[in-house]
Motif scaffolding. Structure first.
Motif, PDB file in Angstrom:
ATOM      1  N   ALA A   1       0.852  -1.204   0.000  1.00 39.75           N
ATOM      2  CA  ALA A   1       0.000   0.000   0.000  1.00 39.75           C
ATOM      3  C   ALA A   1       0.877   1.238   0.000  1.00 39.75           C
ATOM      4  CB  ALA A   1      -0.940  -0.004   1.208  1.00 39.75           C
ATOM      5  N   GLY A   2       1.813   1.294  -0.958  1.00 40.13           N
ATOM      6  CA  GLY A   2       2.716   2.434  -1.026  1.00 40.13           C
ATOM      7  C   GLY A   2       1.964   3.719  -1.322  1.00 40.13           C
ATOM      8  N   ARG A   3       2.443   4.836  -0.736  1.00 40.07           N
ATOM      9  CA  ARG A   3       1.758   6.123  -0.889  1.00 40.07           C
ATOM     10  C   ARG A   3       2.580   7.072  -1.733  1.00 40.07           C
ATOM     11  NH1 ARG A   3       1.346   9.356   3.205  1.00 40.07           N
ATOM     12  NH2 ARG A   3       2.691   8.335   4.747  1.00 40.07           N
ATOM     13  N   GLY A   4       1.882   7.848  -2.549  1.00 41.35           N
ATOM     14  CA  GLY A   4       2.475   8.989  -3.219  1.00 41.35           C
ATOM     15  C   GLY A   4       1.902  10.250  -2.601  1.00 41.35           C
ATOM     16  N   ARG A   5       2.041  11.390  -3.300  1.00 40.22           N
ATOM     17  CA  ARG A   5       1.479  12.636  -2.786  1.00 40.22           C
ATOM     18  C   ARG A   5      -0.039  12.603  -2.877  1.00 40.22           C
ATOM     19  NH1 ARG A   5       2.288  16.721  -5.931  1.00 40.22           N
ATOM     20  NH2 ARG A   5       2.075  18.360  -4.360  1.00 40.22           N
ATOM     21  N   GLY A   6      -0.685  13.248  -1.878  1.00 42.81           N
ATOM     22  CA  GLY A   6      -2.138  13.322  -1.893  1.00 42.81           C
ATOM     23  C   GLY A   6      -2.755  11.935  -1.809  1.00 42.81           C
ATOM     24  N   ILE A   7      -3.653  11.642  -2.744  1.00 41.67           N
ATOM     25  CA  ILE A   7      -4.343  10.348  -2.736  1.00 41.67           C
ATOM     26  C   ILE A   7      -3.655   9.343  -3.656  1.00 41.67           C
ATOM     27  CG2 ILE A   7      -6.561  11.409  -2.164  1.00 41.67           C
ATOM     28  CD1 ILE A   7      -7.361  11.058  -5.109  1.00 41.67           C
ATOM     29  N   ASN A   8      -2.524   9.706  -4.235  1.00 42.82           N
ATOM     30  CA  ASN A   8      -1.859   8.825  -5.179  1.00 42.82           C
ATOM     31  C   ASN A   8      -1.265   7.616  -4.462  1.00 42.82           C
ATOM     32  OD1 ASN A   8      -2.372  10.543  -7.343  1.00 42.82           O
ATOM     33  ND2 ASN A   8      -0.502  11.728  -6.977  1.00 42.82           N
ATOM     34  N   ILE A   9      -1.174   6.509  -5.186  1.00 42.71           N
ATOM     35  CA  ILE A   9      -0.526   5.314  -4.670  1.00 42.71           C
ATOM     36  C   ILE A   9       0.782   5.114  -5.428  1.00 42.71           C
ATOM     37  CG2 ILE A   9      -2.712   4.246  -4.027  1.00 42.71           C
ATOM     38  CD1 ILE A   9      -2.427   2.453  -6.526  1.00 42.71           C
ATOM     39  N   TRP A  10       1.664   4.283  -4.850  1.00 39.06           N
ATOM     40  CA  TRP A  10       2.933   3.985  -5.506  1.00 39.06           C
ATOM     41  C   TRP A  10       3.072   2.482  -5.616  1.00 39.06           C
ATOM     42  CZ3 TRP A  10       6.495   6.493  -8.243  1.00 39.06           C
ATOM     43  CH2 TRP A  10       7.685   5.813  -8.540  1.00 39.06           C
ATOM     44  N   TRP A  11       3.154   1.989  -6.849  1.00 40.42           N
ATOM     45  CA  TRP A  11       3.342   0.562  -7.070  1.00 40.42           C
ATOM     46  C   TRP A  11       4.779   0.192  -6.790  1.00 40.42           C
ATOM     47  CZ3 TRP A  11       6.485  -1.551 -11.075  1.00 40.42           C
ATOM     48  CH2 TRP A  11       6.471  -2.949 -11.131  1.00 40.42           C
ATOM     49  N   SER A  12       4.982  -0.943  -6.112  1.00 41.98           N
ATOM     50  CA  SER A  12       6.329  -1.400  -5.812  1.00 41.98           C
ATOM     51  C   SER A  12       6.352  -2.911  -5.877  1.00 41.98           C
ATOM     52  CB  SER A  12       6.754  -0.928  -4.416  1.00 41.98           C
ATOM     53  OG  SER A  12       8.030  -1.411  -4.095  1.00 41.98           O
ATOM     54  N   ALA A  13       7.456  -3.461  -6.385  1.00 40.63           N
ATOM     55  CA  ALA A  13       7.612  -4.903  -6.515  1.00 40.63           C
ATOM     56  C   ALA A  13       9.073  -5.255  -6.275  1.00 40.63           C
ATOM     57  CB  ALA A  13       7.175  -5.361  -7.909  1.00 40.63           C
ATOM     58  N   PRO A  14       9.378  -6.518  -5.946  1.00 44.09           N
ATOM     59  CA  PRO A  14      10.782  -6.912  -5.800  1.00 44.09           C
ATOM     60  C   PRO A  14      11.589  -6.552  -7.043  1.00 44.09           C
ATOM     61  CG  PRO A  14       9.344  -8.644  -4.981  1.00 44.09           C
ATOM     62  CD  PRO A  14       8.456  -7.629  -5.637  1.00 44.09           C
ATOM     63  N   GLY A  15      12.744  -5.965  -6.815  1.00 48.83           N
ATOM     64  CA  GLY A  15      13.561  -5.470  -7.926  1.00 48.83           C
ATOM     65  C   GLY A  15      13.551  -3.970  -8.014  1.00 48.83           C
ATOM     66  N   ASN A  16      12.641  -3.317  -7.295  1.00 50.69           N
ATOM     67  CA  ASN A  16      12.577  -1.859  -7.248  1.00 50.69           C
ATOM     68  C   ASN A  16      12.975  -1.360  -5.865  1.00 50.69           C
ATOM     69  OD1 ASN A  16      11.675  -1.857  -9.872  1.00 50.69           O
ATOM     70  ND2 ASN A  16       9.534  -1.469  -9.359  1.00 50.69           N
ATOM     71  N   ILE A  17      13.297  -0.078  -5.764  1.00 51.26           N
ATOM     72  CA  ILE A  17      13.613   0.555  -4.488  1.00 51.26           C
ATOM     73  C   ILE A  17      12.333   1.090  -3.862  1.00 51.26           C
ATOM     74  CG2 ILE A  17      14.762   2.501  -3.356  1.00 51.26           C
ATOM     75  CD1 ILE A  17      16.818   0.513  -4.189  1.00 51.26           C
ATOM     76  N   ALA A  18      12.089   0.701  -2.623  1.00 46.84           N
ATOM     77  CA  ALA A  18      11.010   1.285  -1.814  1.00 46.84           C
ATOM     78  C   ALA A  18      11.617   1.563  -0.447  1.00 46.84           C
ATOM     79  CB  ALA A  18       9.825   0.331  -1.702  1.00 46.84           C
ATOM     80  N   ALA A  19      11.889   2.823  -0.154  1.00 44.03           N
ATOM     81  CA  ALA A  19      12.632   3.161   1.061  1.00 44.03           C
ATOM     82  C   ALA A  19      12.192   4.512   1.600  1.00 44.03           C
ATOM     83  CB  ALA A  19      14.134   3.186   0.774  1.00 44.03           C
ATOM     84  N   THR A  20      12.312   4.673   2.913  1.00 45.31           N
ATOM     85  CA  THR A  20      12.089   5.962   3.555  1.00 45.31           C
ATOM     86  C   THR A  20      13.298   6.283   4.419  1.00 45.31           C
ATOM     87  OG1 THR A  20       9.692   5.715   3.556  1.00 45.31           O
ATOM     88  CG2 THR A  20      10.632   7.296   5.119  1.00 45.31           C
ATOM     89  N   PHE A  21      13.860   7.457   4.190  1.00 43.82           N
ATOM     90  CA  PHE A  21      15.043   7.921   4.913  1.00 43.82           C
ATOM     91  C   PHE A  21      14.606   8.909   5.987  1.00 43.82           C
ATOM     92  CE2 PHE A  21      16.240   6.622   0.702  1.00 43.82           C
ATOM     93  CZ  PHE A  21      17.461   5.972   0.867  1.00 43.82           C
ATOM     94  N   ILE A  22      15.260   8.857   7.130  1.00 44.67           N
ATOM     95  CA  ILE A  22      14.974   9.765   8.235  1.00 44.67           C
ATOM     96  C   ILE A  22      16.221  10.586   8.526  1.00 44.67           C
ATOM     97  CG2 ILE A  22      14.266   9.985  10.650  1.00 44.67           C
ATOM     98  CD1 ILE A  22      12.920   7.286  10.450  1.00 44.67           C
ATOM     99  N   PHE A  23      16.057  11.910   8.538  1.00 46.80           N
ATOM    100  CA  PHE A  23      17.158  12.823   8.833  1.00 46.80           C
ATOM    101  C   PHE A  23      16.660  13.908   9.784  1.00 46.80           C
ATOM    102  CE2 PHE A  23      18.029  11.407   4.426  1.00 46.80           C
ATOM    103  CZ  PHE A  23      19.308  10.864   4.599  1.00 46.80           C
ATOM    104  N   SER A  24      17.588  14.472  10.544  1.00 46.96           N
ATOM    105  CA  SER A  24      17.258  15.648  11.339  1.00 46.96           C
ATOM    106  C   SER A  24      16.910  16.801  10.408  1.00 46.96           C
ATOM    107  CB  SER A  24      18.438  16.047  12.227  1.00 46.96           C
ATOM    108  OG  SER A  24      18.747  15.027  13.151  1.00 46.96           O
ATOM    109  N   GLN A  25      15.966  17.633  10.825  1.00 46.94           N
ATOM    110  CA  GLN A  25      15.593  18.778  10.005  1.00 46.94           C
ATOM    111  C   GLN A  25      16.739  19.773   9.903  1.00 46.94           C
ATOM    112  OE1 GLN A  25      11.932  20.685  11.139  1.00 46.94           O
ATOM    113  NE2 GLN A  25      10.842  18.739  11.320  1.00 46.94           N
ATOM    114  N   ASN A  26      16.854  20.380   8.734  1.00 51.60           N
ATOM    115  CA  ASN A  26      17.873  21.386   8.474  1.00 51.60           C
ATOM    116  C   ASN A  26      17.161  22.740   8.329  1.00 51.60           C
ATOM    117  OD1 ASN A  26      19.718  23.168   7.273  1.00 51.60           O
ATOM    118  ND2 ASN A  26      20.700  21.567   6.074  1.00 51.60           N
TER     119      ASN A  26
END
Length: 261
Positions: free
Chosen positions: A58-83
Protein backbone atom coordinates in the motif's frame (compact mmCIF):
# COMPACT_ATOMS: atom_id res chain seq x y z
CA UNK A 1 22.01 -14.26 -14.58
CA UNK A 2 20.06 -15.52 -11.55
CA UNK A 3 16.96 -13.60 -10.60
CA UNK A 4 18.31 -12.96 -7.07
CA UNK A 5 20.76 -10.37 -8.40
CA UNK A 6 18.92 -7.11 -8.76
CA UNK A 7 15.97 -8.29 -6.68
CA UNK A 8 17.46 -8.57 -3.17
CA UNK A 9 19.64 -6.51 -0.85
CA UNK A 10 23.04 -7.45 0.56
CA UNK A 11 22.35 -6.55 4.19
CA UNK A 12 25.89 -7.13 5.54
CA UNK A 13 27.28 -4.84 2.84
CA UNK A 14 24.73 -2.17 3.74
CA UNK A 15 25.89 -2.24 7.36
CA UNK A 16 29.50 -1.84 6.23
CA UNK A 17 28.81 1.01 3.82
CA UNK A 18 26.37 2.88 6.07
CA UNK A 19 27.95 2.16 9.47
CA UNK A 20 26.38 5.04 11.41
CA UNK A 21 22.87 4.46 10.10
CA UNK A 22 19.90 2.66 11.59
CA UNK A 23 18.89 0.10 8.94
CA UNK A 24 15.48 -1.56 9.01
CA UNK A 25 14.44 -4.08 6.36
CA UNK A 26 11.22 -5.94 5.66
CA UNK A 27 10.24 -8.34 2.90
CA UNK A 28 6.77 -6.80 2.49
CA UNK A 29 5.33 -3.74 4.24
CA UNK A 30 2.21 -1.71 3.49
CA UNK A 31 4.16 1.58 3.29
CA UNK A 32 7.73 2.44 4.26
CA UNK A 33 6.67 6.03 5.06
CA UNK A 34 3.96 4.79 7.41
CA UNK A 35 6.43 2.36 8.99
CA UNK A 36 9.04 5.09 9.51
CA UNK A 37 6.43 7.53 10.83
CA UNK A 38 5.22 4.99 13.41
CA UNK A 39 8.79 4.39 14.58
CA UNK A 40 9.42 8.12 14.95
CA UNK A 41 6.20 8.54 16.91
CA UNK A 42 7.10 5.65 19.22
CA UNK A 43 10.59 7.02 19.83
CA UNK A 44 12.22 3.92 18.36
CA UNK A 45 13.90 5.55 15.37
CA UNK A 46 17.35 7.07 15.10
CA UNK A 47 18.76 9.34 12.44
CA UNK A 48 20.08 8.95 9.95
CA UNK A 49 17.99 5.87 9.24
CA UNK A 50 16.53 4.05 6.29
CA UNK A 51 13.45 1.83 6.37
CA UNK A 52 13.28 -0.27 3.21
CA UNK A 53 11.32 -3.20 1.85
CA UNK A 54 11.47 -5.65 -1.01
CA UNK A 55 7.93 -4.60 -1.89
CA UNK A 56 5.03 -2.51 -0.59
CA UNK A 57 1.39 -3.53 -0.54
CA UNK A 58 0.00 0.00 0.00
CA UNK A 59 2.72 2.43 -1.03
CA UNK A 60 1.76 6.12 -0.89
CA UNK A 61 2.48 8.99 -3.22
CA UNK A 62 1.48 12.64 -2.79
CA UNK A 63 -2.14 13.32 -1.89
CA UNK A 64 -4.34 10.35 -2.74
CA UNK A 65 -1.86 8.83 -5.18
CA UNK A 66 -0.53 5.31 -4.67
CA UNK A 67 2.93 3.98 -5.51
CA UNK A 68 3.34 0.56 -7.07
CA UNK A 69 6.33 -1.40 -5.81
CA UNK A 70 7.61 -4.90 -6.51
CA UNK A 71 10.78 -6.91 -5.80
CA UNK A 72 13.56 -5.47 -7.93
CA UNK A 73 12.58 -1.86 -7.25
CA UNK A 74 13.61 0.55 -4.49
CA UNK A 75 11.01 1.28 -1.81
CA UNK A 76 12.63 3.16 1.06
CA UNK A 77 12.09 5.96 3.55
CA UNK A 78 15.04 7.92 4.91
CA UNK A 79 14.97 9.77 8.24
CA UNK A 80 17.16 12.82 8.83
CA UNK A 81 17.26 15.65 11.34
CA UNK A 82 15.59 18.78 10.01
CA UNK A 83 17.87 21.39 8.47
CA UNK A 84 16.81 25.03 9.08
CA UNK A 85 18.28 26.00 5.69
CA UNK A 86 15.81 23.74 3.87
CA UNK A 87 12.20 24.89 3.78
CA UNK A 88 9.44 22.30 3.32
CA UNK A 89 8.99 23.62 -0.22
CA UNK A 90 12.63 23.16 -1.19
CA UNK A 91 13.22 19.75 0.35
CA UNK A 92 11.32 17.63 -2.24
CA UNK A 93 13.06 19.41 -5.13
CA UNK A 94 16.59 19.10 -3.75
CA UNK A 95 15.98 15.56 -2.54
CA UNK A 96 14.84 14.69 -6.07
CA UNK A 97 18.04 16.22 -7.39
CA UNK A 98 20.00 14.07 -4.95
CA UNK A 99 18.27 10.94 -6.24
CA UNK A 100 19.00 12.00 -9.81
CA UNK A 101 22.68 12.53 -8.99
CA UNK A 102 22.90 9.05 -7.49
CA UNK A 103 21.22 7.33 -10.45
CA UNK A 104 23.28 9.20 -13.05
CA UNK A 105 26.52 8.45 -11.18
CA UNK A 106 25.76 4.72 -10.96
CA UNK A 107 24.35 4.15 -14.44
CA UNK A 108 26.25 6.76 -16.46
CA UNK A 109 22.92 7.62 -18.11
CA UNK A 110 22.02 11.34 -18.10
CA UNK A 111 18.46 10.87 -19.42
CA UNK A 112 16.47 11.14 -16.16
CA UNK A 113 14.93 14.58 -15.70
CA UNK A 114 13.16 16.23 -12.78
CA UNK A 115 9.43 16.93 -12.81
CA UNK A 116 8.19 19.42 -10.22
CA UNK A 117 7.75 18.84 -7.42
CA UNK A 118 8.80 15.29 -6.66
CA UNK A 119 9.23 13.00 -9.69
CA UNK A 120 12.00 11.78 -11.96
CA UNK A 121 10.93 11.09 -15.52
CA UNK A 122 12.32 9.94 -18.85
CA UNK A 123 10.20 11.68 -21.45
CA UNK A 124 6.63 11.11 -20.33
CA UNK A 125 7.46 7.98 -18.33
CA UNK A 126 7.89 8.03 -14.57
CA UNK A 127 11.13 6.56 -13.27
CA UNK A 128 11.03 7.57 -9.59
CA UNK A 129 8.97 9.50 -7.08
CA UNK A 130 9.47 11.04 -3.66
CA UNK A 131 7.20 11.71 -0.69
CA UNK A 132 8.60 14.13 1.91
CA UNK A 133 6.96 14.54 5.32
CA UNK A 134 8.10 16.73 8.23
CA UNK A 135 7.49 15.71 11.84
CA UNK A 136 9.06 15.99 15.31
CA UNK A 137 12.21 17.77 14.18
CA UNK A 138 12.93 15.12 11.55
CA UNK A 139 12.26 14.85 7.83
CA UNK A 140 11.01 11.66 6.24
CA UNK A 141 12.05 11.27 2.61
CA UNK A 142 10.24 8.41 0.92
CA UNK A 143 11.86 7.26 -2.32
CA UNK A 144 10.51 4.83 -4.90
CA UNK A 145 12.64 3.95 -7.93
CA UNK A 146 11.68 1.60 -10.75
CA UNK A 147 14.93 -0.34 -11.07
CA UNK A 148 14.72 -3.94 -12.28
CA UNK A 149 11.09 -5.08 -12.03
CA UNK A 150 9.37 -5.82 -15.34
CA UNK A 151 6.89 -3.22 -16.51
CA UNK A 152 4.34 -5.96 -17.28
CA UNK A 153 4.31 -6.83 -13.56
CA UNK A 154 2.74 -3.45 -12.82
CA UNK A 155 -1.00 -2.68 -12.83
CA UNK A 156 -2.37 -2.30 -16.34
CA UNK A 157 -3.14 1.39 -15.87
CA UNK A 158 0.54 2.11 -15.12
CA UNK A 159 2.26 0.10 -17.83
CA UNK A 160 2.34 2.90 -20.40
CA UNK A 161 3.28 5.55 -17.82
CA UNK A 162 6.37 4.13 -16.13
CA UNK A 163 9.92 3.12 -17.00
CA UNK A 164 12.64 1.20 -15.16
CA UNK A 165 16.40 1.68 -15.07
CA UNK A 166 16.76 -1.78 -16.59
CA UNK A 167 14.55 -0.81 -19.52
CA UNK A 168 16.36 2.51 -19.93
CA UNK A 169 19.89 1.09 -19.87
CA UNK A 170 19.43 -2.55 -20.95
CA UNK A 171 21.20 -3.65 -17.76
CA UNK A 172 20.30 -5.07 -14.35
CA UNK A 173 21.32 -2.95 -11.37
CA UNK A 174 22.47 -3.69 -7.84
CA UNK A 175 19.80 -2.53 -5.38
CA UNK A 176 22.32 -2.33 -2.54
CA UNK A 177 24.58 0.06 -4.45
CA UNK A 178 21.64 2.24 -5.47
CA UNK A 179 20.24 2.43 -1.93
CA UNK A 180 23.66 3.40 -0.53
CA UNK A 181 24.26 6.10 -3.14
CA UNK A 182 20.80 7.57 -2.72
CA UNK A 183 21.28 7.64 1.05
CA UNK A 184 24.63 9.39 0.75
CA UNK A 185 23.29 11.98 -1.68
CA UNK A 186 20.26 12.71 0.47
CA UNK A 187 22.53 13.12 3.48
CA UNK A 188 24.50 15.74 1.53
CA UNK A 189 21.26 17.56 0.73
CA UNK A 190 20.06 17.67 4.34
CA UNK A 191 23.53 18.76 5.52
CA UNK A 192 23.63 22.00 3.48
CA UNK A 193 25.10 24.74 5.65
CA UNK A 194 23.69 27.86 4.03
CA UNK A 195 20.94 29.29 1.87
CA UNK A 196 23.62 30.00 -0.74
CA UNK A 197 24.41 26.28 -1.00
CA UNK A 198 20.71 25.52 -1.32
CA UNK A 199 20.34 28.09 -4.12
CA UNK A 200 23.25 26.53 -6.03
CA UNK A 201 21.53 23.15 -5.86
CA UNK A 202 18.30 24.77 -7.02
CA UNK A 203 20.16 26.16 -10.04
CA UNK A 204 21.28 22.62 -10.84
CA UNK A 205 17.70 21.40 -10.39
CA UNK A 206 16.53 23.98 -12.91
CA UNK A 207 19.01 22.70 -15.51
CA UNK A 208 17.29 19.32 -15.43
CA UNK A 209 13.67 20.42 -14.99
CA UNK A 210 11.72 18.58 -17.65
CA UNK A 211 8.67 20.87 -17.90
CA UNK A 212 10.44 24.22 -18.34
CA UNK A 213 9.40 25.83 -21.62
CA UNK A 214 6.51 23.41 -22.15
CA UNK A 215 2.79 24.07 -22.18
CA UNK A 216 1.42 22.41 -19.08
CA UNK A 217 -1.85 21.74 -17.32
CA UNK A 218 -1.64 21.94 -13.57
CA UNK A 219 -3.86 20.99 -10.68
CA UNK A 220 -3.24 23.73 -8.11
CA UNK A 221 -3.82 22.21 -4.68
CA UNK A 222 -4.42 25.61 -3.13
CA UNK A 223 -6.92 27.12 -5.58
CA UNK A 224 -8.75 24.19 -7.12
CA UNK A 225 -9.33 24.80 -10.86
CA UNK A 226 -6.82 23.53 -13.37
CA UNK A 227 -4.34 26.04 -14.73
CA UNK A 228 -3.01 26.03 -18.28
CA UNK A 229 0.05 27.92 -19.44
CA UNK A 230 3.74 27.79 -20.23
CA UNK A 231 6.07 26.59 -17.50
CA UNK A 232 8.76 29.18 -16.73
CA UNK A 233 10.73 26.98 -14.32
CA UNK A 234 10.99 27.35 -10.53
CA UNK A 235 11.78 30.34 -8.35
CA UNK A 236 14.20 30.65 -5.39
CA UNK A 237 11.60 29.21 -3.01
CA UNK A 238 11.03 26.17 -5.18
CA UNK A 239 7.64 27.40 -6.43
CA UNK A 240 6.59 26.52 -9.97
CA UNK A 241 6.26 29.52 -12.30
CA UNK A 242 3.51 29.30 -14.90
CA UNK A 243 2.57 31.98 -17.44
CA UNK A 244 -1.12 31.83 -18.30
CA UNK A 245 -2.95 33.93 -20.88
CA UNK A 246 -3.70 36.53 -18.21
CA UNK A 247 -0.82 36.53 -15.75
CA UNK A 248 2.31 34.87 -14.39
CA UNK A 249 1.63 32.75 -11.31
CA UNK A 250 3.82 31.04 -8.74
CA UNK A 251 2.49 27.74 -7.41
CA UNK A 252 3.39 26.35 -3.99
CA UNK A 253 1.67 22.97 -4.18
CA UNK A 254 0.11 21.13 -7.08
CA UNK A 255 0.67 18.51 -9.75
CA UNK A 256 1.48 18.72 -13.44
CA UNK A 257 -1.09 16.50 -15.11
CA UNK A 258 -0.59 17.25 -18.82
CA UNK A 259 2.26 18.53 -20.96
CA UNK A 260 2.60 19.54 -24.60
CA UNK A 261 5.43 21.02 -26.59
Amino acid sequence: MCREFGHTYDLPRLHVQLPEWQLRHAAVIPSTNDWARAEVESGSSQNPAVFFADSQSAGRGRGINIWWSAPGNIAATFIFSQNPHLSPGLLPLLAGLGVRRALVRITGCDDPQLKWPNDLVVGRHKLAGLLCERMRRVDLIGVGVNVNADRDESPAELQQRIMSLRELTADTWDLTEILVEIGRELQRVVSLQSQTAARKMLDEYSLHHWATGKEIELIDAEQGPRLRGRCQGVDRQGRLIIKTQRETRTIVTGSIVAVSG
